[in-house]
Design a protein around this motif. Structure first.
Motif, mmCIF file in Angstrom:
data_model
loop_
_atom_site.group_PDB
_atom_site.id
_atom_site.type_symbol
_atom_site.label_atom_id
_atom_site.label_comp_id
_atom_site.label_asym_id
_atom_site.label_seq_id
_atom_site.Cartn_x
_atom_site.Cartn_y
_atom_site.Cartn_z
ATOM 1 N N ILE A 32 0.835 -1.210 0.000
ATOM 2 C CA ILE A 32 0.000 0.000 0.000
ATOM 3 C C ILE A 32 0.861 1.248 0.000
ATOM 4 C CG2 ILE A 32 -1.664 1.306 1.396
ATOM 5 C CD1 ILE A 32 -2.812 -1.476 2.235
ATOM 6 N N TYR A 33 1.913 1.261 0.811
ATOM 7 C CA TYR A 33 2.814 2.414 0.883
ATOM 8 C C TYR A 33 3.451 2.694 -0.480
ATOM 9 C CZ TYR A 33 6.560 5.453 2.514
ATOM 10 O OH TYR A 33 7.411 6.501 2.684
ATOM 11 N N VAL A 39 1.682 6.398 -7.141
ATOM 12 C CA VAL A 39 0.530 7.077 -7.727
ATOM 13 C C VAL A 39 0.585 8.582 -7.492
ATOM 14 C CG1 VAL A 39 -1.987 7.320 -7.530
ATOM 15 C CG2 VAL A 39 -0.973 5.066 -7.699
ATOM 16 N N SER A 40 1.064 8.989 -6.323
ATOM 17 C CA SER A 40 1.074 10.412 -5.997
ATOM 18 C C SER A 40 2.407 11.087 -6.345
ATOM 19 C CB SER A 40 0.758 10.616 -4.512
ATOM 20 O OG SER A 40 1.748 10.014 -3.702
ATOM 21 N N TYR A 41 3.173 10.480 -7.237
ATOM 22 C CA TYR A 41 4.454 11.051 -7.663
ATOM 23 C C TYR A 41 4.249 12.401 -8.331
ATOM 24 C CZ TYR A 41 8.684 11.680 -10.444
ATOM 25 O OH TYR A 41 9.817 12.191 -11.011
ATOM 26 N N ASP A 45 8.625 17.407 -6.884
ATOM 27 C CA ASP A 45 9.086 17.051 -5.544
ATOM 28 C C ASP A 45 10.588 16.810 -5.542
ATOM 29 O OD1 ASP A 45 6.587 17.183 -4.411
ATOM 30 O OD2 ASP A 45 6.231 15.030 -4.491
ATOM 31 N N PRO A 46 11.251 17.113 -4.431
ATOM 32 C CA PRO A 46 12.663 16.748 -4.349
ATOM 33 C C PRO A 46 12.803 15.234 -4.348
ATOM 34 C CG PRO A 46 11.878 17.607 -2.238
ATOM 35 C CD PRO A 46 10.767 17.771 -3.226
ATOM 36 N N GLY A 47 13.839 14.750 -4.995
ATOM 37 C CA GLY A 47 14.017 13.309 -5.082
ATOM 38 C C GLY A 47 15.451 12.940 -5.379
ATOM 39 N N ILE A 56 7.979 21.549 0.290
ATOM 40 C CA ILE A 56 7.343 20.409 0.946
ATOM 41 C C ILE A 56 6.894 19.444 -0.151
ATOM 42 C CG2 ILE A 56 5.408 19.677 2.384
ATOM 43 C CD1 ILE A 56 5.441 22.491 3.615
ATOM 44 N N ALA A 57 7.137 18.174 0.071
ATOM 45 C CA ALA A 57 6.770 17.165 -0.932
ATOM 46 C C ALA A 57 5.257 17.075 -1.058
ATOM 47 C CB ALA A 57 7.359 15.820 -0.548
ATOM 48 N N LYS A 58 4.777 17.029 -2.304
ATOM 49 C CA LYS A 58 3.348 16.854 -2.563
ATOM 50 C C LYS A 58 2.950 15.384 -2.537
ATOM 51 C CE LYS A 58 2.789 20.928 -5.450
ATOM 52 N NZ LYS A 58 2.450 21.417 -6.805
ATOM 53 N N ASN A 59 3.930 14.503 -2.468
ATOM 54 C CA ASN A 59 3.653 13.076 -2.433
ATOM 55 C C ASN A 59 2.804 12.760 -1.206
ATOM 56 O OD1 ASN A 59 4.111 10.124 -2.034
ATOM 57 N ND2 ASN A 59 5.388 10.425 -3.845
ATOM 58 N N ALA A 60 1.823 11.899 -1.378
ATOM 59 C CA ALA A 60 0.874 11.594 -0.304
ATOM 60 C C ALA A 60 1.527 10.937 0.908
ATOM 61 C CB ALA A 60 -0.242 10.705 -0.832
ATOM 62 N N VAL A 61 2.668 10.288 0.728
ATOM 63 C CA VAL A 61 3.339 9.652 1.863
ATOM 64 C C VAL A 61 4.594 10.399 2.273
ATOM 65 C CG1 VAL A 61 2.350 7.366 1.597
ATOM 66 C CG2 VAL A 61 4.378 7.958 0.320
ATOM 67 N N GLY A 62 4.711 11.650 1.862
ATOM 68 C CA GLY A 62 5.762 12.518 2.355
ATOM 69 C C GLY A 62 7.047 12.479 1.545
ATOM 70 N N LEU A 63 8.077 13.024 2.148
ATOM 71 C CA LEU A 63 9.376 13.145 1.487
ATOM 72 C C LEU A 63 9.990 11.779 1.186
ATOM 73 C CD1 LEU A 63 11.533 15.112 0.477
ATOM 74 C CD2 LEU A 63 12.527 15.069 2.765
#
Length: 162
Positions: A32-33, A39-41, A45-47, A56-63
């Motif tokens: 799930i993680y 999906v929320s890439y 976002d920094p990567g 701040i990361a827009k990814n649903a599970v954070g940075l």
């Protein structure tokens, strides 16, 4: 005497059952993680492949999810979705076989891992060879692996042979 053997066997069965439950829960959580992270890439976002423009990361599970998705998309492209799919499949198998007493098979694990690597090599190469749509992935639809495999297959066999 038989009573002690029975209690020992019941204890092993209970431990084996609990380990399978734990593996199922752990694999389901990882699946799930990873799926939510992929999906929320967001390419802003920094990567791993770039610093990004968002504070701040827009990814649903954070940075961490943004970095993980960026690494997976960079290496495997769209085939990164095979990771959560295969983890979900393994979790389903563990759940389905939860009441069966089975010994751990290292050879089987090795063969599954080898098969997964071969599938990743083949599918990333195919994704790179057959891509026509524009995307915002860091390294293209097949990722770095797909670029290497697809380019090699194209150079050696052309498009149809590759």
């Amino acid at each position: 005497m038989d009573n002690k053997k029975t209690k020992g066997a019941e204890g092993e069965d209970l431990t084996n059952h609990r380990l399978r439950e734990g593996a199922f829960i752990g694999l389901a959580a990882v699946c799930i993680y990873l799926f939510i992270a992929l999906v929320s890439y967001d390419s802003a976002d920094p990567g791993w492949s770039h610093t990004g423009t968002n504070d701040i990361a827009k990814n649903a599970v954070g940075l961490t999810g943004a970095w993980l998705a960026d690494v997976m998309y960079s290496l495997c492209g769209f085939m990164a979705f095979l990771f959560p799919i295969m983890i979900a499949y393994r979790a389903w198998l563990i759940f389905h076989e939860r009441l069966q007493a089975k010994a751990f098979d290292w050879f089987g694990v090795g063969m599954r891992f080898l098969g997964f690597i071969l599938v990743m090599i083949g599918t990333t190469g195919l994704a790179e060879l057959n891509s026509v749509a524009a995307n915002d992935l860091p390294a293209g639809p097949g990722g770095i692996l797909g670029d290497i495999i697809g380019t090699s297959a194209h150079d050696a066999f052309n498009v149809i042979g590759g």
